[in-house]
Design a protein around this motif. Structure first.
Motif, PDB file in Angstrom:
ATOM      1  N   GLU A 149     -17.578  -3.765   3.678  1.00 46.50           N
ATOM      2  CA  GLU A 149     -16.425  -4.268   4.417  1.00 46.50           C
ATOM      3  C   GLU A 149     -16.481  -3.953   5.912  1.00 46.50           C
ATOM      4  O   GLU A 149     -15.541  -4.263   6.648  1.00 46.50           O
ATOM      5  CB  GLU A 149     -15.138  -3.701   3.799  1.00 46.50           C
ATOM      6  N   LEU A 160     -15.750  -4.195  -9.324  1.00 45.70           N
ATOM      7  CA  LEU A 160     -15.375  -4.221  -7.905  1.00 45.70           C
ATOM      8  C   LEU A 160     -15.828  -5.500  -7.207  1.00 45.70           C
ATOM      9  O   LEU A 160     -15.583  -5.673  -6.014  1.00 45.70           O
ATOM     10  CB  LEU A 160     -15.976  -3.007  -7.187  1.00 45.70           C
ATOM     11  N   ARG A 187       0.262   9.563  -0.072  1.00 50.74           N
ATOM     12  CA  ARG A 187      -1.076   9.422  -0.655  1.00 50.74           C
ATOM     13  C   ARG A 187      -1.745  10.780  -0.762  1.00 50.74           C
ATOM     14  O   ARG A 187      -1.581  11.644   0.111  1.00 50.74           O
ATOM     15  CB  ARG A 187      -1.936   8.490   0.198  1.00 50.74           C
ATOM     16  N   ALA A 203      -8.751   3.290  -9.210  1.00 51.75           N
ATOM     17  CA  ALA A 203      -7.877   2.358  -9.927  1.00 51.75           C
ATOM     18  C   ALA A 203      -8.689   1.379 -10.769  1.00 51.75           C
ATOM     19  O   ALA A 203      -8.360   1.109 -11.933  1.00 51.75           O
ATOM     20  CB  ALA A 203      -6.996   1.602  -8.938  1.00 51.75           C
ATOM     21  N   VAL A 204      -9.768   0.850 -10.210  1.00 51.27           N
ATOM     22  CA  VAL A 204     -10.583  -0.115 -10.935  1.00 51.27           C
ATOM     23  C   VAL A 204     -11.329   0.554 -12.094  1.00 51.27           C
ATOM     24  O   VAL A 204     -11.479  -0.021 -13.174  1.00 51.27           O
ATOM     25  CB  VAL A 204     -11.572  -0.803  -9.969  1.00 51.27           C
ATOM     26  N   MET A 250       0.854  -1.196   0.000  1.00 54.85           N
ATOM     27  CA  MET A 250       0.000   0.000   0.000  1.00 54.85           C
ATOM     28  C   MET A 250       0.891   1.247   0.000  1.00 54.85           C
ATOM     29  O   MET A 250       1.937   1.272   0.642  1.00 54.85           O
ATOM     30  CB  MET A 250      -0.908   0.004   1.232  1.00 54.85           C
ATOM     31  N   LEU A 304     -18.531   0.011  -1.244  1.00 49.16           N
ATOM     32  CA  LEU A 304     -17.344  -0.768  -0.907  1.00 49.16           C
ATOM     33  C   LEU A 304     -17.055  -0.667   0.590  1.00 49.16           C
ATOM     34  O   LEU A 304     -16.818  -1.679   1.272  1.00 49.16           O
ATOM     35  CB  LEU A 304     -16.154  -0.271  -1.733  1.00 49.16           C
ATOM     36  N   ALA A 313     -17.811   3.801  -4.081  1.00 48.05           N
ATOM     37  CA  ALA A 313     -16.851   3.781  -2.972  1.00 48.05           C
ATOM     38  C   ALA A 313     -17.567   3.573  -1.636  1.00 48.05           C
ATOM     39  O   ALA A 313     -17.086   2.837  -0.766  1.00 48.05           O
ATOM     40  CB  ALA A 313     -16.056   5.082  -2.948  1.00 48.05           C
ATOM     41  N   ASP A 366      -8.601   5.487   1.084  1.00 49.01           N
ATOM     42  CA  ASP A 366      -8.395   4.108   0.651  1.00 49.01           C
ATOM     43  C   ASP A 366      -9.460   3.665  -0.346  1.00 49.01           C
ATOM     44  O   ASP A 366      -9.142   3.148  -1.428  1.00 49.01           O
ATOM     45  CB  ASP A 366      -8.399   3.188   1.878  1.00 49.01           C
ATOM     46  N   VAL A 367     -10.747   3.865  -0.016  1.00 46.95           N
ATOM     47  CA  VAL A 367     -11.795   3.382  -0.931  1.00 46.95           C
ATOM     48  C   VAL A 367     -11.841   4.218  -2.204  1.00 46.95           C
ATOM     49  O   VAL A 367     -12.116   3.690  -3.290  1.00 46.95           O
ATOM     50  CB  VAL A 367     -13.185   3.328  -0.257  1.00 46.95           C
ATOM     51  N   ARG A 424      -9.110   2.967  -4.461  1.00 51.17           N
ATOM     52  CA  ARG A 424      -9.415   1.645  -5.005  1.00 51.17           C
ATOM     53  C   ARG A 424     -10.433   1.723  -6.140  1.00 51.17           C
ATOM     54  O   ARG A 424     -10.260   1.077  -7.182  1.00 51.17           O
ATOM     55  CB  ARG A 424      -9.919   0.731  -3.892  1.00 51.17           C
TER      56      ARG A 424
END
Length: 449
Positions: A140, A39, A7, A117-118, A1, A136, A133, A110-111, A114
């Protein structure tokens, strides 16, 4: 990461995501469905979902349900929009201690990274990708229930990818966002009724006959059952209590903590929704004590919120009341004016408005209900709005057309200072007209505390 030191911040990421589509709003389900598939379908890994659409009252009803559930020890996720001060407010995650909190910066980054990127640069609106997001993050984090508020409309809103909610709710529908949803109340109602699903109960707040006919027709078409205010349940104030009746059951409850006569209907709808939900999902059945506690402790910022301390009330002085409401359409103008009139009945004070509005809103329709109720209106710009607001000069002219004394001011602080300089004595001041303005006001309060 990637190291947290290297970031990007959530603000930077959100700015980048804004550039993926030329429009802020472009109602469609195809783009978000594509991304969710990439996702791994987090929208199919959620706790039971209560999906909430409507014009006014969505946020209040969501707040009541959250308050009821948390009073009963349930873990609650909440998704709302727009935010007031920080984007993080939109994604509220259940905590292990039973208290839900806005997503923290690291988790949000973080979400967002992600899903970015996807998505890999494909065309998608910011609301759609941030909704993905949110799903997601919700998928989780363990929870007992997700309260999911529609962003705009319903039928083509990104949240409507949820195909099997536990319950749907439609709050009062009126004219708003006509440029996106349609020029008539029936077209708007059809868009919002698009959240109704086959075999899923829909709890329906007070509606005009015209709107209710559209909702009922849509329910018949998709095979949805309905629980309708005035037919299947009722709510009213009696001797300083909230009475909610559903079939043979009658609940004698405390009045809600949220201010305004319109909150009787909102609270009653939330209570009815909680009862229906408990019948469908026994694990979410609430006792009356949890509902009582929830009504007393509910909080929802910028909905007739009293600002009793901080830098802005200090400008007005101890004798003045300062209130904040994000209402911005004609129906909201009606209920806010009604609330001010009720306050005046209990404790008469001269009333002044500080108003800022987004450019696509019906300013005349919003302001007209205040005629004869307020001494003067002070109009202000809205800093940081992502769409063009009404200029303070044009808004002041609109207020004058509506028959009220109005003056434009450079900003909220200038407007409050002008009111403070008026002859001494008790005053009641309301800042209203936009959730974006309300967010700016709350930010001013936080920055100086």
């Amino acid at each position: 990461m990637t190291s947290s030191k290297t970031r990007p911040s959530s603000d930077v990421l959100l700015g980048d995501l804004m550039l993926l589509h030329p429009k802020l709003i472009d109602l469609s389900l195809g783009r978000v469905e594509r991304l969710l598939a990439k996702l791994g379908h987090p929208e199919k890994k959620l706790p039971p979902v209560v999906h909430i659409a409507g014009t006014n009252g969505k946020g209040s009803i969501t707040a009541y349900l959250r308050s009821f559930m948390e009073a009963a020890g349930k873990r609650v996720h909440v998704y709302t929009s727009p935010h007031l001060v920080r984007f993080h407010e939109r994604i509220v995650l259940a905590g292990p201690d039973g208290t839900a909190r806005a997503i923290d910066e690291d988790s949000l980054v973080d979400v967002l990274m992600r899903v970015q990127a996807v998505n890999d640069g494909e065309d998608i609106t910011q609301f759609e990708i941030t909704t993905a997001a949110a799903f997601l993050a919700f998928s989780e984090t363990p929870a007992d229930i997700l309260l999911l508020e529609v962003g705009l409309g319903g039928r083509l809103d990104a949240t409507n990818v949820i195909s099997d909610p536990a319950l749907t709710i439609i709050t009062p529908i009126s004219m708003d966002h006509a440029e996106k949803l349609g020029p008539t109340i029936t077209k708007i109602a059809l868009e919002k009724a698009g959240i109704l699903k086959s075999g899923v109960e829909g709890v329906i707040s007070q509606q005009s006959n015209e709107v209710l006919s559209v909702i009922e027709a849509r329910a018949r078409a998709v095979g949805a059952q309905l629980t309708i205010f005035g037919r299947d349940f009722d709510a009213y104030e009696q001797t300083g209590r909230l009475v909610v009746q559903r079939h043979e059951r009658l609940l004698d409850l405390p009045l809600p903590a949220l201010v305004g006569r319109h909150q009787i209907g909102n609270a009653g709808t939330a209570v009815a929704a909680a009862l229906v939900l408990g019948e469908r999902i026994p694990a979410l059945k609430l006792d009356e004590k949890a509902i009582e506690i929830g009504l007393r402790t509910v909080e929802w910022p910028a909905r007739m919120q009293r600002l009793s301390s901080g830098p802005l009330p200090a400008i007005l002085g101890e004798e003045a009341e300062l209130w904040l409401d994000g209402g911005h359409n004609p129906a909201a103008g009606d209920v806010i004016a009604d609330t001010l009139a009720a306050l005046d009945e209990k404790s008469p004070k001269p009333v002044y408005l500080v108003v800022g509005m987004m450019g696509q809103k019906d300013a005349l329709g919003f302001l007209a209900p205040f005629r004869g109720l307020v001494r003067a209106i002070y109009t202000v710009p809205i800093p940081g709005a992502n769409e063009a607001p009404h200029t303070q000069e044009d808004l002041a002219e609109t207020a004058r057309v509506a028959g009220m004394q109005a003056t434009d001011r450079e900003n909220v602080i200038d407007a409050l200072s002008t009111i403070a300089a008026l002859p001494k004595g008790p005053k009641r001041v309301l800042i209203c007209g936009s959730l974006y303005l309300a967010g700016h006001v709350l930010s001013l309060q936080q920055q100086s505390q």
